[in-house]
Design a protein around this motif. Structure first.
Motif, short mmCIF file in Angstrom:
data_model
loop_
_atom_site.label_atom_id
_atom_site.label_comp_id
_atom_site.label_asym_id
_atom_site.label_seq_id
_atom_site.Cartn_x
_atom_site.Cartn_y
_atom_site.Cartn_z
N ASN A 20 6.92 82.10 -23.54
CA ASN A 20 6.99 81.61 -22.16
C ASN A 20 7.88 80.39 -22.05
OD1 ASN A 20 5.44 83.61 -21.02
ND2 ASN A 20 3.52 82.55 -21.46
N ASN A 21 7.77 79.52 -23.04
CA ASN A 21 8.63 78.34 -23.06
C ASN A 21 10.10 78.75 -23.14
OD1 ASN A 21 10.04 76.31 -25.30
ND2 ASN A 21 9.07 75.28 -23.57
N THR A 22 10.38 79.76 -23.98
CA THR A 22 11.75 80.23 -24.13
C THR A 22 12.27 80.82 -22.82
OG1 THR A 22 11.29 80.71 -26.44
CG2 THR A 22 13.25 81.73 -25.50
N ILE A 23 11.41 81.57 -22.16
CA ILE A 23 11.80 82.12 -20.85
C ILE A 23 12.19 80.98 -19.90
CG2 ILE A 23 10.95 83.32 -18.78
CD1 ILE A 23 9.22 85.03 -20.65
N ASP A 24 11.36 79.94 -19.87
CA ASP A 24 11.64 78.80 -18.99
C ASP A 24 12.97 78.15 -19.33
OD1 ASP A 24 9.30 79.31 -17.74
OD2 ASP A 24 8.16 77.69 -18.73
N VAL A 25 13.17 77.94 -20.64
CA VAL A 25 14.40 77.27 -21.07
C VAL A 25 15.62 78.09 -20.66
CG1 VAL A 25 15.77 76.62 -23.09
CG2 VAL A 25 13.36 76.01 -22.98
N LEU A 26 15.58 79.39 -20.94
CA LEU A 26 16.73 80.23 -20.64
C LEU A 26 16.98 80.30 -19.13
CD1 LEU A 26 16.30 83.14 -23.22
CD2 LEU A 26 17.90 81.23 -23.30
N LYS A 27 15.90 80.38 -18.38
CA LYS A 27 16.01 80.43 -16.92
C LYS A 27 16.65 79.15 -16.41
CE LYS A 27 12.62 82.88 -14.61
NZ LYS A 27 11.18 82.95 -14.31
N HIS A 28 16.14 78.04 -16.92
CA HIS A 28 16.63 76.73 -16.51
C HIS A 28 18.12 76.59 -16.83
CE1 HIS A 28 16.85 72.43 -15.91
NE2 HIS A 28 17.37 72.31 -17.13
#
Ligand code: ATP
Ligand code: MG
Lengths: 388, 252
Positions: B186-194
């Motif tokens: 989930n953290n990775t998803i956030d980072v990539l989205k950001h």
């Protein structure tokens, strides 16, 4: 200080003290005592410690950082030696041009050999370098005789042209290399009690050069360039997907280490103005590999240590004969003394290779980081235990 | 909408296996494009053709109008394409920080720089940049760890940091969350989205985890046995019968 962090600066200082005071502590036994045999404070031996130390420091920049194992670095030492003798013959008996030119010639030579050999990696690279060095050795001993003196070797004579300073002084027919008139062979002997210390001009010139190139090697290890070389050793392919072309980095490391080898050759002929083809042979290339591994591959100070140990074995252990052994064990009862002599005999004198080989095996098996890696590992473990 | 990457008629054969069969792809600039498909579909092979690891038998790969085929891996990277591999490819013997400083230096200095006497410690800008990216990925407490000693998920995050620190124009991610915990995923998803939103980096992401795919993708291509069987926006992919067949068919 000097662009180094605290630890590196302390290490540099440590090596400086070691090298500067070597004539004193390498002669720990009084003249004529039982163990005087183990003294190593003789100018020509100490010069060899440093010269091979320089050779190994340079070799470590290639092997220790990039992991490319060259089996042909003696070719560069040999090329440097020949270039150095020619400078002493044609230009001046002053050693500075000899040292500078031998470094440059070895650099050009290693650029050519490295450019071709680095097309391959791993064992194929090693074989290519070995092949080139053996080829150089064979050529130097045969068809290149006009340049290399063939099997007799190349040496200076009093009748050499030497366009800058003409005739030079010297004993017999061999002129003595000097630094602005100060002969390399000149020594000051200092006797303190029963101890005798020899401070030699050539030795301190070697020491001066070693300190400079050791310092440069630390700087290379701690630079972005050095980090790239470590990355090549770790994962060469990944580096290219990271936007770096590994080839020029390895080639630069190869040439730098070749120049170190040439510098060592130049110093060698500055101490003793004679160069022979055997200096290029594979055994000489193998020796620097052993020095580096024994002291610690990829450690900054390991190669110097390894060079010192191997040269010590070669020159000191090899001189211990049965007569000396009997003298040492004379305090024991006859039977036991004979027994001890028989036991120790194969490990010393002509058998020094056996002791060295055993030591090498022990280090490789138990201390994969070499002697320096082993010692730092031990310190780290002690320190960690204390901090818990 | 500008096209960042245009793949035209790429074919690749391994002996008797047609790994890529006339693959066409249009990746829009600043968007996240997912490639999904069953195991062995040819997804990684396709990325290999983009970065110079493999040379396709035919076809072109145009990146901002320039053909990437035939160029060397480091040239492609210098053109602005960074890749995160399926099995982590890192510098195992070096520290986490060094692993990220290397690509950062490559980005700044190019394919070769003989800076043999400059102390690495003085590269404060590069260091700061590397630390910032590692912080974004929650790895700021692992800077001095040897890369080899990390978990699989951490190695992946490290490799992502290595890609992101180069501020690439195109980032290729091959299963970036495989082996990660739910929280890290989930953290990775956030980072990539950001990063996708703030810096406008174009991304191609290969993923088996549909949660990741549907959280991130602007567009999805489905690859099966070397052929693109569908290319559409996420909502339309779910209901596509060909896609369902490819996935169910692969299971038998
Ligand atoms: N270098 C190679 N030589 C021969 N065959 C290969 C090579 N690389 C891949 N293949 C084969 O090509 C096919 C596609 O492989 P690829 O790795 O691209 O699949 P993928 O879609 O990435 O699968 P996964 O989801 O398991 O990673 C597989 O059958 C694989 O065995
Ligand atoms: Mg794959």
């Amino acid at each position: 200080m000097l662009g180094l962090n605290r630890n590196d600066f302390l290490m540099l200082l440590f090596v400086f003290v070691l090298v500067a005071a070597a004539p004193i502590f390498l002669n720990p036994f009084p003249e004529g005592s039982t163990f005087a045999q183990f003294n190593a404070g003789y100018p020509d031996l100490m010069q060899r410690f440093l010269i091979f130390g320089i050779f190994a420091i340079g070799f470590n920049i290639l092997f220790g950082l990039t992991g490319y194992l060259s089996f042909g670095h003696a070719a560069f030492l040999g090329a440097g030696s020949y270039a150095g003798v020619w400078m002493l013959k044609l230009l001046t008996i002053n050693v500075i041009p000899a040292i500078v030119v031998s470094t440059i010639v070895a650099g050009v030579f290693s650029l050519m050999i490295g450019y071709i050999s680095l097309r391959r990696s791993g064992i194929y690279f090693s074989i290519l370098t070995l092949a080139f060095a053996q080829m150089s050795f064979a050529l130097a001993a045969s068809v290149l005789t006009p340049i290399t003196g063939g099997e007799t070797g190349l040496q200076t004579t009093l009748s050499d042209p030497r366009i800058l300073d003409g005739a030079a002084a010297g004993t017999g027919n061999i002129p003595a290399p000097s630094l602005f008139g100060l002969e390399m062979g000149h020594s000051w002997k200092v006797a303190v009690g029963d101890w005798l210390w020899t401070f030699n001009v050539g030795y301190y010139l070697c020491a001066f050069v070693l300190m400079i190139v050791f310092y440069i090697s630390i700087r290379i290890f701690r630079s972005p360039f050095g980090m790239m070389l470590k990355a090549i050793k770790s994962n060469n392919e990944r580096l290219s997907y990271t936007g770096i072309s590994p080839r020029p980095y390895t080639l630069a490391a190869f040439v730098i280490s070749g120049m170190y080898a040439g510098l060592a050759g130049g110093l060698m002929v500055s101490m003793d103005p004679l160069a022979g083809a055997e200096r290029m042979q594979w055994t000489a290339s193998g020796e620097v590999v052993l020095m580096t591994i024994l002291g610690g591959v990829g450690t900054v100070v390991g190669p110097v240590l390894g060079a010192g140990i191997i040269k010590y074995f070669e020159n000191i252990f090899s001189k211990i004969n049965d007569g000396l052994l009997e003298q040492w064990f004379a305090f024991m009862p006859d039977g036991l003394a004979d027994f001890m002599v028989t036991i120790v005999h194969p490990f010393v004198g002509k058998g020094w290779h056996l002791s060295l080989g055993l030591m090498f095996m022990l280090v490789v098996i138990f201390l994969p980081g070499g002697l320096v890696g082993g010692v730092t590992g031990l310190f780290r473990r002690l320190f960690r235990r204390r901090s818990h | 909408m500008t096209v960042a990457l245009e793949v035209k008629g790429v074919n690749k054969r391994f002996g008797g296996l047609q790994a890529l069969n006339d693959v066409n792809l249009l990746v829009d600039e600043g968007r996240i494009h997912a490639i999904i498909g069953p195991n062995g579909a040819g997804k990684s092979t396709l990325l290999n053709c983009f970065v110079g690891k493999l040379k396709p038998d035919s076809g072109t790969v145009l990146f901002n109008g320039q053909n990437l085929i035939g160029r060397l891996p480091h040239q492609i990277n210098q053109a602005g394409v960074s890749r995160v591999f399926q099995t982590p490819e890192i510098f195992s013997d070096l520290t986490v920080l060094e692993n990220v400083m290397i690509p950062a230096l490559a980005h700044r200095d190019g394919i070769f720089e003989l800076n043999a006497l400059r102390p690495l410690r003085r590269e404060t800008d590069i260091r700061t940049k590397a630390v910032d990216v590692l912080e974004d990925l929650g790895m700021e407490d692992k800077l001095d760890m040897t890369a080899a000693s990390m978990s699989r998920g951490d190695k992946r995050r490290l490799e992502m940091a290595m890609g992101l620190v180069q501020e690439p124009k195109l980032l290729l991610l091959d299963e970036p969350t495989a082996g990660m915990s739910r929280a890290d995923t989930n953290n990775t998803i956030d980072v990539l989205k950001h990063i996708g939103d703030s810096r406008g980096i174009t991304m191609i992401i290969i993923e088996h985890d549909m949660h990741v795919v549907f959280s991130l993708a602007d567009k999805i291509s489905v690859l099966a046995q070397g052929t693109v069987i569908a290319e559409d926006i996420p909502q339309n992919i779910k209901g596509n019968p060909k896609v369902q067949e490819a996935y169910l068919g692969g299971a038998h």
